[in-house]
Design an enzyme around this catalytic site. Structure first.
Site, PDB file in Angstrom:
ATOM      1  CG  ASP A 195      -3.021   3.769   3.745  1.00  0.00           C
ATOM      2  OD1 ASP A 195      -3.573   3.371   2.713  1.00  0.00           O
ATOM      3  OD2 ASP A 195      -2.702   4.966   3.950  1.00  0.00           O
ATOM      4  CG  ASP A 203      -5.640   2.588  -0.422  1.00  0.00           C
ATOM      5  OD1 ASP A 203      -6.620   3.052   0.177  1.00  0.00           O
ATOM      6  OD2 ASP A 203      -4.596   3.231  -0.622  1.00  0.00           O
ATOM      7  CD  GLU A 204      -7.679   4.150   4.349  1.00  0.00           C
ATOM      8  OE1 GLU A 204      -7.084   4.405   5.402  1.00  0.00           O
ATOM      9  OE2 GLU A 204      -8.101   5.015   3.567  1.00  0.00           O
TER      10      GLU A 204
HETATM   11 MG   LIG Z   1      -3.184   4.367   0.636  1.00  0.00          MG
END
Ligand SMILES: [Mg+2]
Length: 415
Positions: free
Chosen positions: A21, A115-116
């Site tokens: 993450d 974003d992960e």
């Molecule tokens: Mg994040």
């Protein structure tokens, strides 16, 4: 228990899953791009002047500014807080870069959001120590390729649920390993709503049952949970024990989006249901165009309103004959809103379409719909050639804004 079932269980228990993450992603990207912002509080905001904080830098988070904070509240905490307008294209371009790094290690990469991602490392490493080394290499490559201000936290565990929780445990730039058999002990450090899959509404229902923690949740038997939460009951029963059998869904098998949405914070608060309806139609036209371009139809529509006091209304409606027509979507959006009485003025409106399926071409044989489709396609062709608002529904003439880009899940980053 059959041999195949035992084999399956052994396979699931042997998995080594990493969840990676990016930390304060949008803010970190901006700090990387603008040296003057590095090491200081700053935030990324939406395109509207009345938007909220979309991402706060690690330094701003230490002051109490976070995603969802109102801009005026953030400025009260830090009057000279630099506010940068979100640049989604830039964030997506960088996402593609770090996803390429993940894929260079294993093809078993599930893009969970912009974003992960989850990585199933079971075929690349034989234990958590080797996984730690591999994740260390990934972190180093991200730093070299994207810049040292782009940091990530990682969790390594035997399943996705615990791996995601583990990546939350140490931020920024952390790495947490939960070994086989340590899942319950690890889980018990967290509040119910810190876990992915337990939102506010489920937490409230659990609280009403006297369940305040995972320990309490383990005292509720599976039958009771299934009676109350239907199929989700089994999931709750399992996650309370640190069990999650969901496989990592590789990116190359998930190329179509799960939902398409449009939303906008209005430039003023309103009680005008007529205006809300017009905005919903405006969004439906945009969504319908995207559905047609992607060869999809949707079987569910949802509408949400955010009120002046930041409380919200959200409701979905199933569409029996899945559609990609703006007029049909609007009909159901209107139905979803129903006779809602506005007790509070509305500041933000959103429409989303889910239950997306491939359009098999047999769904619009009705002559009435076929005519509507032809009109919509011609309108969309004109708009793509001469600009988005060249043709529109008469009632939306005068609506002069672009819907906010989606900041939510983007599973089609590589498509
Ligand atoms: Mg994040």
């Amino acid at each position: 228990m059959g041999a195949r079932r035992i084999f399956f269980l052994i396979q699931m228990n042997d998995r080594i899953i990493a969840h990676i993450d990016m930390n304060s992603y949008f803010a970190s990207v901006e700090q990387q791009a603008r040296p003057a912002l590095r090491g200081r509080p700053m935030a990324v905001v939406g395109p509207s002047k009345r938007s909220i904080i979309i991402a706060a830098s690690i330094e701003a988070k230490k002051l109490g500014i976070k995603t969802g904070t109102q801009i005026k509240d953030a400025l009260a905490i830090c009057p000279r807080l630099p506010l940068i307008k979100a640049d989604c294209q830039k964030y997506e371009a960088l996402s593609r870069e770090f996803i390429e790094i993940f894929i260079s290690k294993t093809p078993q990469v599930e893009i969970f959001s912009i974003d992960e991602a989850f990585l199933d490392l079971s075929d690349c490493v034989s234990n958590s120590e080797e996984a730690k080394i591999l994740v260390g290499e990934i972190k180093q490559e991200i730093s070299q390729r994207l810049g040292k201000y782009i940091k990530c936290s990682c969790g390594i565990a035997t399943n996705k649920f615990i791996a995601k929780l583990a990546s939350e445990a140490k931020k920024p730039d952390g790495l947490t390993i939960v070994e086989t058999g340590e899942e319950i002990q690890f889980l018990d450090q967290f509040e119910l709503d810190e876990a992915c899959g337990i939102g506010n509404r489920i937490k409230e229902r659990l609280n009403r049952m006297g369940v305040e923690s995972f320990k309490d949740l383990r005292r509720v038997n599976q039958t009771t949970l299934t009676l109350i939460f239907n199929s989700y009951g089994l999931k709750l029963f399992n996650i309370a024990r640190g069990i999650d059998r969901e496989p990592v869904k590789p990116y190359y098998l998930v190329t179509k989006p799960k939902s398409i949405s449009r939303s906008k914070t209005l430039s003023f608060n309103t009680f005008d249901k007529n205006l809300i309806d017009k905005v919903a139609l405006f969004f439906c036209q945009d969504i319908a165009c995207e559905l047609k371009n992607k060869g999809l139809v949707c079987g569910q529509i949802g509408i949400y309103l955010r009120f002046q006091d930041f409380s919200g209304f959200a409701k979905t409606q199933r569409i029996k004959a899945p559609t990609d027509l703006a007029t049909n979507l609007h009909f159901f959006a209107k139905k979803t809103l129903g006779n809602l009485v506005l007790k509070n003025s509305v500041r933000k409106i959103g429409v989303w379409c889910s239950s997306l399926k491939e359009n098999n071409g047999q769904l619009s044989l009705c002559p009435k719909f076929e005519t509507k489709r032809k009109i919509e396609i011609i309108s969309e062709q004109i708009n793509s050639k001469y600009g988005k608002k060249t043709t529109c529904f008469a009632s939306t003439v005068g609506l002069n804004f672009s819907p906010s880009p989606s900041y939510g899940f983007k599973k089609d980053l590589l498509s």
